[in-house]
Design an enzyme around this catalytic site. Structure first.
Site, short mmCIF file in Angstrom:
data_model
loop_
_atom_site.label_atom_id
_atom_site.label_comp_id
_atom_site.label_asym_id
_atom_site.label_seq_id
_atom_site.Cartn_x
_atom_site.Cartn_y
_atom_site.Cartn_z
CG ASP A 23 25.16 29.87 -6.79
OD1 ASP A 23 25.05 30.53 -5.75
OD2 ASP A 23 25.63 28.72 -6.83
CE LYS A 64 19.63 33.76 -4.79
NZ LYS A 64 20.27 32.78 -5.67
N GLY A 65 22.39 38.57 -5.69
CA GLY A 65 23.10 39.63 -4.98
C GLY A 65 23.34 40.83 -5.86
CE LYS A 66 24.41 43.21 -12.49
NZ LYS A 66 24.93 43.35 -13.82
CB ALA A 99 22.72 32.53 0.79
N GLY A 100 25.46 32.56 -0.87
CA GLY A 100 26.63 33.40 -1.16
C GLY A 100 26.21 34.35 -2.25
CG HIS A 101 23.04 36.38 -2.11
ND1 HIS A 101 21.81 36.78 -1.67
CD2 HIS A 101 22.91 35.04 -2.38
CE1 HIS A 101 20.99 35.74 -1.64
NE2 HIS A 101 21.64 34.67 -2.05
NE ARG A 154 6.70 20.72 17.47
CZ ARG A 154 5.74 19.84 17.62
NH1 ARG A 154 4.58 20.18 18.08
NH2 ARG A 154 5.96 18.57 17.31
CD GLN A 172 19.44 28.90 0.05
OE1 GLN A 172 18.44 29.21 0.67
NE2 GLN A 172 20.64 29.33 0.44
CB THR A 181 31.43 25.37 -0.97
OG1 THR A 181 30.81 25.33 -2.27
CG2 THR A 181 30.36 25.29 0.10
N GLY A 182 33.35 27.38 -2.95
CA GLY A 182 34.40 27.32 -3.97
C GLY A 182 34.29 26.11 -4.89
P1 GDP Z 1 23.55 34.63 -6.13
O1 GDP Z 1 23.78 33.58 -5.10
O2 GDP Z 1 22.27 34.44 -6.88
O3 GDP Z 1 23.67 36.03 -5.56
O4 GDP Z 1 24.71 34.46 -7.20
P2 GDP Z 1 26.27 34.27 -6.88
O5 GDP Z 1 26.81 35.57 -6.44
O6 GDP Z 1 26.50 33.10 -6.01
O7 GDP Z 1 26.80 33.83 -8.30
C1 GDP Z 1 26.67 34.64 -9.41
C2 GDP Z 1 28.08 34.93 -9.95
O8 GDP Z 1 27.97 35.50 -11.23
C3 GDP Z 1 28.84 35.94 -9.11
O9 GDP Z 1 30.21 35.67 -9.21
C4 GDP Z 1 28.50 37.26 -9.79
O10 GDP Z 1 29.51 38.24 -9.59
C5 GDP Z 1 28.45 36.85 -11.23
N1 GDP Z 1 27.48 37.57 -12.07
C6 GDP Z 1 26.27 38.08 -11.75
N2 GDP Z 1 25.65 38.57 -12.85
C7 GDP Z 1 26.50 38.35 -13.89
C8 GDP Z 1 26.42 38.60 -15.29
O11 GDP Z 1 25.43 39.10 -15.82
N3 GDP Z 1 27.49 38.21 -16.05
C9 GDP Z 1 28.59 37.63 -15.52
N4 GDP Z 1 29.59 37.29 -16.35
N5 GDP Z 1 28.69 37.38 -14.20
C10 GDP Z 1 27.66 37.71 -13.40
P1 IMO Z 2 22.54 31.16 -3.13
O1 IMO Z 2 21.63 31.97 -2.23
C1 IMO Z 2 23.51 27.29 -4.86
C2 IMO Z 2 22.65 23.75 -2.42
C3 IMO Z 2 23.84 22.96 -1.90
C4 IMO Z 2 23.23 21.58 -1.83
C5 IMO Z 2 21.79 21.86 -1.38
C6 IMO Z 2 21.58 21.74 0.11
O2 IMO Z 2 23.94 31.63 -3.16
O3 IMO Z 2 21.91 30.99 -4.48
P2 IMO Z 2 22.33 23.12 2.26
O4 IMO Z 2 23.64 23.77 2.62
O5 IMO Z 2 21.21 24.08 2.14
O6 IMO Z 2 22.04 21.95 3.12
O7 IMO Z 2 22.57 22.51 0.78
O8 IMO Z 2 21.51 23.19 -1.79
N1 IMO Z 2 22.68 25.19 -2.07
C7 IMO Z 2 22.95 26.16 -2.95
N2 IMO Z 2 23.32 26.10 -4.24
N3 IMO Z 2 23.32 28.48 -4.27
C8 IMO Z 2 22.92 28.56 -2.98
O9 IMO Z 2 22.58 29.73 -2.39
C9 IMO Z 2 22.76 27.36 -2.24
N4 IMO Z 2 22.41 27.07 -0.97
C10 IMO Z 2 22.35 25.74 -0.88
O10 IMO Z 2 24.93 23.02 -2.79
O11 IMO Z 2 23.17 21.00 -3.11
MG MG Z 3 25.28 32.23 -4.56
#
Ligand code: GDP
Ligand code: IMO
Ligand code: MG
Length: 423
Positions: free
Chosen positions: A14, A17-19, A40-42, A144, A223, A300-301
């Protein structure tokens, strides 16, 4: 010949990466996911709309880019289908630009049930998995027994599916965990049909041909390094290699073909799920980070645990990945803090160490350096020259300690909130 650049997270996921992939996509022809799956949630934001991607690479919002889902990824056909549907609502035609490796493994409904059963059996030591079936699917891959995307094109697919499901039902009986995968099957097979209508390819040949044609490729990690199966805080990790080497095995590219390695980190730390987190804050400061940073999981919120930046952990991640450029995100979230802290080491049994010990269960007391915070609202800044001195001191300190330049600064979730320091 161009080399493949890799972008990956240096903390516990988190990092944004997505941004950042979305910001960088105009400079590339291909965006390729190489590991992980719907855990993953990007998130990406532009034109006041927020999108969250789980399986599909974050280049999808730019026209005419190839989006490749590599062999190292695990795919839940239902999640894939739903992501496609939400993109189609935005008038995007993903079937034109998405390519899926035949060697990527499939997440079955029974893998998700196994994930839940395994977590329930762990009691207090549960990992805090996203319960998307990731662990059991990678277990079947290395055991396997797995089903791969290419199998859906073969005549014995249903037999293979039924055989694997039966094996899972046997394991579930041992767990004494009762949930019937059949109730999810109708939707799952609809997802399979959707997947079948996509370009299912031998992606290792595809990507190496693209490299030969001098196409620019960015590999998008999921991750973060501290969740890596080998180098993360085991067992509180995910089940894939999230590190740079994972781009080689998850796409079929040679280590000699890797170019820049972009390492992303937040200006502080977050973690969702269980496991060690030395700089975690359980007080109002941590709560302030969570609120200002809107730190709630994209998949997952769940509220994310928050704490100060951890330099030993960051240096470790830079070493493991061979990071060549650093990208700092969410720096805007630290605006308004009187004093900022950066962890420079850990005190264990009275001794200060500067790397995470093998046994992370023992109490670690972070040692902090304090830095004056900034009060100016940096989220609206459009040029690095407007950044306050205190902010510059913060990032100069990190650069000096880590020994890698920060080449991008993200100051908000929107595509536009990004500045590029000139070196
Ligand atoms: P990822 O899994 O690495 O793609 O990151 P996530 O999307 O799960 O979580 C990053 C959160 O921070 C998202 O809600 C983005 O919209 C937000 N975000 C990304 N870059 C920035 C930033 O520079 N500032 C702020 N305030 N929010 C950001
Ligand atoms: P992105 O790509 C943050 C964490 C879970 C848990 C552990 C194992 O959005 O950065 P799993 O579902 O893989 O069995 O969970 O890893 N986890 C993440 N935490 N960002 C993620 O992905 C994650 N993917 C898995 O919360 O602790
Ligand atoms: Mg994420």
């Amino acid at each position: 010949m161009y080399k493949v650049d890799v972008l990956l997270g240096l903390q516990w996921g988190d990092e944004g990466k997505g941004k950042i992939v979305d910001v960088m996509t105009p400079g590339y022809d291909v965006i390729a996911r190489f590991q992980g799956g719907p855990n993953a949630g990007h998130s990406l934001e532009f034109n006041d709309i927020k999108h969250v991607l789980h399986t599909i690479p974050s280049g999808i919002f730019h026209e005419d880019k190839i989006n490749l889902i590599g062999n190292g990824v695990v795919i839940d056909p239902v999640v894939f289908m739903n992501e496609i549907k939400s993109l189609e609502k935005l008038d995007i035609r993903p079937e034109k630009t998405i390519y899926v490796s035949k060697k990527a493994h499939l997440i079955l409904p029974s893998h998700k049930i196994l994930d839940a059963a395994s977590e329930a059996a762990k009691g207090d030591t549960k990992i805090g998995s996203t319960l998307k079936g990731i662990g059991p699917t990678y277990m079947d891959k290395t055991g396997r027994n797995g089903l791969r995307v290419g199998d859906i094109l073969l005549p014995d697919f249903i037999e293979k599916y039924t055989f694997l499901k039966k094996k899972h039902l046997d394991i579930l009986r041992q767990y004494d965990y009762r949930e019937d995968p059949e109730k999810y099957e109708e939707e799952w097979f609809r997802g399979i049909e959707k997947l079948r209508s996509y370009k299912l390819i031998d992606s290792e040949h595809f990507i190496n041909n693209l490299i030969r044609e001098n196409r620019k490729i960015l590999a998008e990690g999921a991750q973060g390094t501290l969740l890596d199966i080998d180098f993360g805080s085991y067992p509180y990790v995910t089940s894939s290699n999230t590190i740079c080497a994972g781009a080689c095995t998850g796409l079929g590219i040679a280590p000699t073909r890797i170019g820049e390695v972009f390492g992303i980190f937040k200006a502080y730390c977050t973690r969702v799920g269980g496991g060690p987190f030395p700089t975690e804050l359980h007080d109002g400061t941590g709560e302030k980070m969570r609120v200002q940073g809107k730190e709630f999981g994209s998949t997952t919120g769940r509220p994310r645990r928050c704490g100060w930046l951890d330099l030993p952990a960051l240096k470790y991640s830079v070493m493991i990945n061979g990071v060549t450029q650093l990208i700092i995100t969410k720096a805007d979230v630290l605006t308004g803090f009187e004093t900022l802290k950066i962890c420079t080491g850990y005190k264990v049994s009275g001794k200060v160490i500067d790397c995470l010990p093998f046994d992370t269960a023992q109490p670690l007391e972070p040692v902090y350096k304090e830095i004056k915070g900034w009060q100016k609202d940096i989220s609206i800044i459009e040029d690095c020259s407007e950044l306050p001195d205190e902010f510059n001191s913060y990032i100069e300190y990190i650069e000096k300690e880590v020994g890698v330049p920060i080449t991008m600064i993200s100051l908000g979730p929107d595509r536009k909130s990004t500045v590029f320091p000139s070196k």
